[in-house]
Design a protein around this motif. Structure first.
Motif, PDB file in Angstrom:
ATOM      1  N   UNK A 283      -8.168  -2.839  -3.348  1.00 19.02           N
ATOM      2  CA  UNK A 283      -8.704  -1.491  -3.897  1.00 19.02           C
ATOM      3  C   UNK A 283      -7.904  -0.681  -4.661  1.00 19.02           C
ATOM      4  N   UNK A 284      -6.809  -1.518  -5.341  1.00 21.52           N
ATOM      5  CA  UNK A 284      -5.872  -0.902  -6.147  1.00 21.52           C
ATOM      6  C   UNK A 284      -6.068  -1.262  -7.577  1.00 21.52           C
ATOM      7  N   UNK A 285      -6.753  -0.323  -8.504  1.00 22.09           N
ATOM      8  CA  UNK A 285      -7.302  -0.651  -9.665  1.00 22.09           C
ATOM      9  C   UNK A 285      -6.385  -0.705 -10.770  1.00 22.09           C
ATOM     10  N   UNK A 286      -5.472  -1.373 -10.744  1.00 17.49           N
ATOM     11  CA  UNK A 286      -4.416  -1.383 -11.864  1.00 17.49           C
ATOM     12  C   UNK A 286      -4.577  -2.798 -12.610  1.00 17.49           C
ATOM     13  N   UNK A 287      -5.350  -2.521 -13.692  1.00 19.11           N
ATOM     14  CA  UNK A 287      -5.684  -3.693 -14.771  1.00 19.11           C
ATOM     15  C   UNK A 287      -4.857  -3.502 -15.846  1.00 19.11           C
ATOM     16  N   UNK A 288      -3.809  -2.673 -15.931  1.00 14.50           N
ATOM     17  CA  UNK A 288      -2.632  -2.590 -17.007  1.00 14.50           C
ATOM     18  C   UNK A 288      -1.483  -3.047 -16.438  1.00 14.50           C
ATOM     19  N   UNK A 289      -0.515  -3.054 -17.548  1.00 15.90           N
ATOM     20  CA  UNK A 289       0.824  -3.514 -17.264  1.00 15.90           C
ATOM     21  C   UNK A 289       1.462  -2.415 -16.440  1.00 15.90           C
ATOM     22  N   UNK A 290       2.212  -2.646 -15.726  1.00 13.83           N
ATOM     23  CA  UNK A 290       2.932  -1.613 -14.774  1.00 13.83           C
ATOM     24  C   UNK A 290       4.629  -1.796 -14.774  1.00 13.83           C
ATOM     25  N   UNK A 291       4.876  -2.939 -14.331  1.00 15.71           N
ATOM     26  CA  UNK A 291       6.427  -3.441 -14.274  1.00 15.71           C
ATOM     27  C   UNK A 291       7.185  -3.642 -15.738  1.00 15.71           C
ATOM     28  N   UNK A 292       8.457  -3.268 -15.447  1.00 16.51           N
ATOM     29  CA  UNK A 292       8.972  -3.348 -16.831  1.00 16.51           C
ATOM     30  C   UNK A 292       8.970  -4.531 -17.321  1.00 16.51           C
ATOM     31  N   UNK A 293       9.201  -5.426 -16.534  1.00 20.50           N
ATOM     32  CA  UNK A 293       9.514  -6.732 -16.940  1.00 20.50           C
ATOM     33  C   UNK A 293       8.107  -7.301 -17.807  1.00 20.50           C
ATOM     34  N   UNK A 294       6.843  -6.697 -17.377  1.00 19.65           N
ATOM     35  CA  UNK A 294       5.773  -7.040 -17.990  1.00 19.65           C
ATOM     36  C   UNK A 294       5.429  -6.197 -19.261  1.00 19.65           C
ATOM     37  N   UNK A 295       6.228  -5.137 -19.487  1.00 22.24           N
ATOM     38  CA  UNK A 295       6.057  -4.611 -20.749  1.00 22.24           C
ATOM     39  C   UNK A 295       6.640  -5.259 -22.272  1.00 22.24           C
TER      40      UNK A 295
END
Length: 302
Positions: A283-295
């Protein structure tokens, strides 16, 4: 316009023209159909969702992550279908659609007259939760929305939420914080989705074992106004029910600089969010980059 923006715009166009007029079973079927089609195409959003779930559910193999991402897309589209139909829901349907544990933390905080900040992650349906607050509790509140493009989409989005009893301020422009602080000093309620920083100047937190950045706003508002800061997590429970929990308040540390206090408080929010996300990752709708390592440092948050 990115693929995600195009999807958002298309969903809004479809929602305003048709979905809100559909019977609930038909809207639910349509949502599942769109979700499954998007999942099978394995676009960037679905791949990012799986990547994020891999951090939330350590040790999950490819099959488990695929199951989670399919369930996650269905949950995401359920959010959209419900949100489009909310203006057509009766007050009884809204009241009966959500059950909140430890609600006394919110009601007692409002009764104290110093204002309350509710901070939520992108879990389940925060629009339904907002409509429930204005309908079931008869408490108006102020929130902030990212200024969407095209402008007509943002205007439609604001009108929709205002129709549910919310005051909506644009995230950009620099005046939102001052208005939120005034509402809190008047004893009001502020609700903020706060698990992803949109300013690139947020607070670094440890989140599922790695560094992410979350907005400083909730902690700063609590410090500057004396308002109570309460984390809230939501989750779906069956096809017709959403549940939630009001977590214990995040206290302002007695010592330290403003930056140090903000860091401690934002970490406490991240920890509360993590408990709800770990329990209900789909139910967590996080379809974007969030963690700094992924940015991508060259592009910032995307």
């Amino acid at each position: 316009m990115s693929a995600q923006d195009r999807l958002t715009d298309a969903l809004y166009g479809l929602g305003w023209s048709a979905v809100k007029k559909l019977p609930e079973p038909a809207a639910a079927r349509l949502g599942r159909t769109i979700a499954d089609l998007a999942w099978k195409q394995r676009g960037k959003g679905v791949q990012r969702l799986e990547s994020n779930y891999a951090r939330v559910v350590p040790g999950a193999g490819p099959e488990r992550l695929a199951e989670l991402s399919r369930a996650g897309m269905r949950s995401y589209l359920r959010y959209w279908m419900e949100s489009f139909r909310l203006p057509a829901w009766t007050e009884e349907e809204i009241r009966d659609g959500l059950d909140i544990k430890d609600l006394h933390r919110l009601t007692e905080g409002m009764a104290a007259g110093k204002g309350v900040v509710l901070a939520l992650p992108h879990l389940a349906n925060w629009d339904l939760a907002g409509a429930w607050v204005t309908t079931r509790l008869a408490i108006p509140f102020t929130t902030v929305a990212e200024r969407l493009k095209p402008e007509t989409l943002y205007d439609r989005f604001v009108a929709y939420r205002e129709g549910l009893g919310m005051e909506v301020l644009p995230h950009s422009g620099g005046t939102a914080f001052g208005t939120l602080a005034r509402r809190l000093r008047d004893g009001g309620l502020v609700c903020l989705v706060a698990d992803r920083d949109l300013s690139a100047s947020g607070v670094e937190v440890d989140f599922f074992g790695d560094t992410a950045r979350m907005p400083a706003g909730p902690a700063l508002l609590a410090q500057q106004t004396g308002a109570l800061l309460l984390p809230v997590t939501l989750w779906y429970d069956g096809p017709h029910m959403m549940r939630g929990r009001v977590h214990p308040p995040v206290e302002v540390p007695e010592s330290g600089t403003r930056a140090e206090k903000t860091s401690v408080m934002t970490q406490a929010l991240a920890d509360a969010f993590a408990t709800g996300i770990a329990d209900h990752p789909q139910d967590w709708h996080m379809l974007q980059r969030l963690w700094l390592a992924d940015l991508d440092p060259a592009k910032g948050s995307t």
